[in-house]
Write a protein that holds these residues in place. Structure first.
Motif, PDB file in Angstrom:
ATOM      1  N   VAL A   1       0.833  -1.201   0.000  1.00 10.97           N
ATOM      2  CA  VAL A   1       0.000   0.000   0.000  1.00 10.97           C
ATOM      3  C   VAL A   1       0.870   1.255   0.000  1.00 10.97           C
ATOM      4  CG1 VAL A   1      -1.763   1.289   1.261  1.00 10.97           C
ATOM      5  CG2 VAL A   1      -1.893  -1.210   1.148  1.00 10.97           C
ATOM      6  N   SER A   2       1.972   1.211   0.728  1.00  9.31           N
ATOM      7  CA  SER A   2       2.883   2.364   0.771  1.00  9.31           C
ATOM      8  C   SER A   2       3.461   2.665  -0.601  1.00  9.31           C
ATOM      9  CB  SER A   2       4.007   2.106   1.774  1.00  9.31           C
ATOM     10  OG  SER A   2       3.491   1.897   3.064  1.00  9.31           O
ATOM     11  N   ASN A   3       3.757   1.617  -1.385  1.00 11.96           N
ATOM     12  CA  ASN A   3       4.267   1.839  -2.735  1.00 11.96           C
ATOM     13  C   ASN A   3       3.238   2.553  -3.606  1.00 11.96           C
ATOM     14  OD1 ASN A   3       5.765  -1.432  -2.505  1.00 11.96           O
ATOM     15  ND2 ASN A   3       6.744   0.555  -2.160  1.00 11.96           N
ATOM     16  N   VAL A   4       1.975   2.128  -3.489  1.00 12.48           N
ATOM     17  CA  VAL A   4       0.922   2.759  -4.287  1.00 12.48           C
ATOM     18  C   VAL A   4       0.725   4.215  -3.879  1.00 12.48           C
ATOM     19  CG1 VAL A   4      -1.507   2.661  -4.944  1.00 12.48           C
ATOM     20  CG2 VAL A   4      -0.216   0.538  -4.631  1.00 12.48           C
ATOM     21  N   VAL A   5       0.694   4.470  -2.566  1.00 13.79           N
ATOM     22  CA  VAL A   5       0.509   5.840  -2.074  1.00 13.79           C
ATOM     23  C   VAL A   5       1.645   6.733  -2.557  1.00 13.79           C
ATOM     24  CG1 VAL A   5       0.420   7.278  -0.008  1.00 13.79           C
ATOM     25  CG2 VAL A   5      -0.837   5.121  -0.077  1.00 13.79           C
TER      26      VAL A   5
ATOM     27  N   ALA B   1       2.958  11.209  -8.756  1.00 10.29           N
ATOM     28  CA  ALA B   1       2.312  11.468 -10.042  1.00 10.29           C
ATOM     29  C   ALA B   1       1.419  12.697  -9.999  1.00 10.29           C
ATOM     30  CB  ALA B   1       1.486  10.249 -10.461  1.00 10.29           C
ATOM     31  N   ASN B   2       1.143  13.221  -8.821  1.00 13.70           N
ATOM     32  CA  ASN B   2       0.218  14.348  -8.688  1.00 13.70           C
ATOM     33  C   ASN B   2       0.960  15.608  -8.258  1.00 13.70           C
ATOM     34  OD1 ASN B   2      -2.313  15.655  -8.613  1.00 13.70           O
ATOM     35  ND2 ASN B   2      -2.460  15.319  -6.417  1.00 13.70           N
ATOM     36  N   ILE B   3       1.969  15.991  -9.024  1.00 15.21           N
ATOM     37  CA  ILE B   3       2.752  17.181  -8.709  1.00 15.21           C
ATOM     38  C   ILE B   3       3.025  17.965  -9.991  1.00 15.21           C
ATOM     39  CG2 ILE B   3       3.890  16.199  -6.679  1.00 15.21           C
ATOM     40  CD1 ILE B   3       6.318  15.634  -8.398  1.00 15.21           C
TER      41      ILE B   3
ATOM     42  N   ILE C   1       7.822  30.884 -19.089  1.00 12.73           N
ATOM     43  CA  ILE C   1       7.922  30.015 -17.911  1.00 12.73           C
ATOM     44  C   ILE C   1       7.731  28.570 -18.354  1.00 12.73           C
ATOM     45  CG2 ILE C   1       6.937  29.447 -15.666  1.00 12.73           C
ATOM     46  CD1 ILE C   1       6.047  32.313 -15.404  1.00 12.73           C
ATOM     47  N   VAL C   2       8.683  27.729 -17.984  1.00 15.06           N
ATOM     48  CA  VAL C   2       8.636  26.312 -18.335  1.00 15.06           C
ATOM     49  C   VAL C   2       8.266  25.514 -17.087  1.00 15.06           C
ATOM     50  CG1 VAL C   2       9.906  24.343 -19.261  1.00 15.06           C
ATOM     51  CG2 VAL C   2      10.388  26.645 -20.104  1.00 15.06           C
ATOM     52  N   THR C   3       7.226  24.735 -17.174  1.00 12.69           N
ATOM     53  CA  THR C   3       6.786  23.920 -16.033  1.00 12.69           C
ATOM     54  C   THR C   3       6.150  22.641 -16.535  1.00 12.69           C
ATOM     55  OG1 THR C   3       5.411  23.902 -14.047  1.00 12.69           O
ATOM     56  CG2 THR C   3       4.538  25.049 -15.943  1.00 12.69           C
ATOM     57  N   GLY C   4       6.222  21.639 -15.695  1.00 17.96           N
ATOM     58  CA  GLY C   4       5.579  20.367 -16.012  1.00 17.96           C
ATOM     59  C   GLY C   4       4.304  20.216 -15.206  1.00 17.96           C
ATOM     60  N   ALA C   5       3.156  20.306 -15.873  1.00 21.73           N
ATOM     61  CA  ALA C   5       1.867  20.242 -15.189  1.00 21.73           C
ATOM     62  C   ALA C   5       1.475  18.780 -15.008  1.00 21.73           C
ATOM     63  CB  ALA C   5       0.808  20.983 -15.985  1.00 21.73           C
ATOM     64  N   GLY C   6       1.569  18.309 -13.762  1.00 17.88           N
ATOM     65  CA  GLY C   6       1.268  16.909 -13.494  1.00 17.88           C
ATOM     66  C   GLY C   6       0.139  16.696 -12.515  1.00 17.88           C
ATOM     67  N   ARG C   7      -0.639  17.736 -12.239  1.00 17.48           N
ATOM     68  CA  ARG C   7      -1.756  17.603 -11.314  1.00 17.48           C
ATOM     69  C   ARG C   7      -2.859  16.755 -11.931  1.00 17.48           C
ATOM     70  NH1 ARG C   7      -0.536  18.739  -6.073  1.00 17.48           N
ATOM     71  NH2 ARG C   7       0.712  20.648  -5.948  1.00 17.48           N
ATOM     72  N   ILE C   8      -3.449  15.885 -11.109  1.00 20.33           N
ATOM     73  CA  ILE C   8      -4.554  15.049 -11.582  1.00 20.33           C
ATOM     74  C   ILE C   8      -5.809  15.906 -11.664  1.00 20.33           C
ATOM     75  CG2 ILE C   8      -5.992  13.060 -11.044  1.00 20.33           C
ATOM     76  CD1 ILE C   8      -3.623  11.833  -9.623  1.00 20.33           C
ATOM     77  N   THR C   9      -6.393  15.970 -12.862  1.00 20.43           N
ATOM     78  CA  THR C   9      -7.592  16.779 -13.085  1.00 20.43           C
ATOM     79  C   THR C   9      -8.770  15.962 -13.582  1.00 20.43           C
ATOM     80  OG1 THR C   9      -6.844  17.313 -15.337  1.00 20.43           O
ATOM     81  CG2 THR C   9      -6.226  18.841 -13.567  1.00 20.43           C
ATOM     82  N   SER C  10      -8.555  14.719 -13.981  1.00 23.21           N
ATOM     83  CA  SER C  10      -9.642  13.872 -14.450  1.00 23.21           C
ATOM     84  C   SER C  10      -9.232  12.414 -14.295  1.00 23.21           C
ATOM     85  CB  SER C  10      -9.979  14.175 -15.918  1.00 23.21           C
ATOM     86  OG  SER C  10      -8.891  13.819 -16.764  1.00 23.21           O
ATOM     87  N   LEU C  11     -10.192  11.518 -14.456  1.00 21.48           N
ATOM     88  CA  LEU C  11      -9.876  10.091 -14.367  1.00 21.48           C
ATOM     89  C   LEU C  11      -8.969   9.644 -15.501  1.00 21.48           C
ATOM     90  CD1 LEU C  11     -13.343   8.623 -13.315  1.00 21.48           C
ATOM     91  CD2 LEU C  11     -11.320   8.986 -11.894  1.00 21.48           C
ATOM     92  N   ASP C  12      -9.127  10.245 -16.666  1.00 21.13           N
ATOM     93  CA  ASP C  12      -8.260   9.884 -17.807  1.00 21.13           C
ATOM     94  C   ASP C  12      -6.811  10.216 -17.513  1.00 21.13           C
ATOM     95  OD1 ASP C  12     -10.520   9.078 -19.099  1.00 21.13           O
ATOM     96  OD2 ASP C  12     -10.810  11.002 -20.123  1.00 21.13           O
TER      97      ASP C  12
END
Length: 240
Positions: free
Chosen positions: A202-206, A212-214, A229-240
């Motif tokens: 479970v710790s690995n999944v968490v 993945a959500n940063i 400005i260069v940035t990597g948008a990795g926030r979860i916004t949908s199930l896809d």
């Protein structure tokens, strides 16, 4: 005596009229400056402190969190009484100040005491927080959002992010709490069989979901007269 007052008033009509005009003017000026409130405060100023300690039973919360909090707060100038309640995973302390104490000064004094004791709590305990300033009559206005076309989740999201923020922008509003509905979540459902096959905990999944959500900053791209400005948008916004 009343006859004398009536006789004197009739004999001195001008003075009575002038006195009435003066009293009327004073009354109007006083009413314009007086502080009026539909729900006047009938309780002394108080500060409510909540401390979350997930997993701790009420006895440990009382001994390890509530009692140290009370000991640190005791002696603060202007305190009239301290009341507390310890439940499973939550400590609630109510500090009542004397009448006439400025509530903002009281909160500042309590905040200084909290800073001095925040590092003495058991591991996993969240820092103590002071609840927003609220009236002694608690709830002043209750409202409900209803719709035949919008889902309960969309209504709750609308309340959390639109209605609540607009109400908090009104001067004098201390807190707005949204209750009910469905809070929007993105859930990762775990399969014990698959986790066992792939030797995943479970710790690995968490940790994988957290990474993945940063959003990662990448710096700046400089061009003549421009800066990107260069940035990597990795926030979860949908199930896809």
């Amino acid at each position: 005596m009343f006859r004398w007052i009536i006789r004197w008033s009739l004999e001195n009509r001008l003075l009575v009229v002038l006195a009435s005009v003066v009293l009327l003017i004073v009354g109007v000026l006083t009413v314009r400056k007086i502080t009026l409130d539909v729900f006047p405060e009938f309780a002394p100023p108080q500060v409510v402190i909540q401390t979350e300690a997930p997993g701790l039973p009420p006895g440990d919360v009382e001994a390890l969190i509530t009692f140290p909090l009370e000991s640190a707060i005791n002696g603060t100038p202007g305190i009239a009484a301290i009341r507390s309640k310890s439940t499973a995973g939550l400590s609630t302390t109510i500090v009542v100040f004397q009448w006439g104490t400025n509530i903002y000064t009281a909160r500042q004094l309590i905040n200084e005491r909290l800073q001095s004791i925040s590092g003495r709590f058991p591991p996993g305990t969240k820092p103590p927080i002071m609840l927003p300033i609220t009236s002694a009559v608690a709830w002043l206005v209750k409202f409900a959002l209803k719709s035949d076309t919008v889902s309960q989740m969309e209504l709750r999201t609308l309340c959390d992010w639109d209605v609540r923020n607009r109400l908090l922008a009104i001067p004098g509003v201390a807190a707005v709490n949204c209750i009910g509905g469905e809070v929007k979540q993105y859930q990762v459902l775990l399969s014990a069989e698959r986790m066992l096959n792939y030797d995943v905990t479970v710790s690995n999944v968490v940790e994988a979901v957290r990474k993945a959500n940063i959003s990662v900053p990448g710096g700046f791209l400089l061009q003549p007269g421009r800066e990107y400005i260069v940035t990597g948008a990795g926030r979860i916004t949908s199930l896809d």
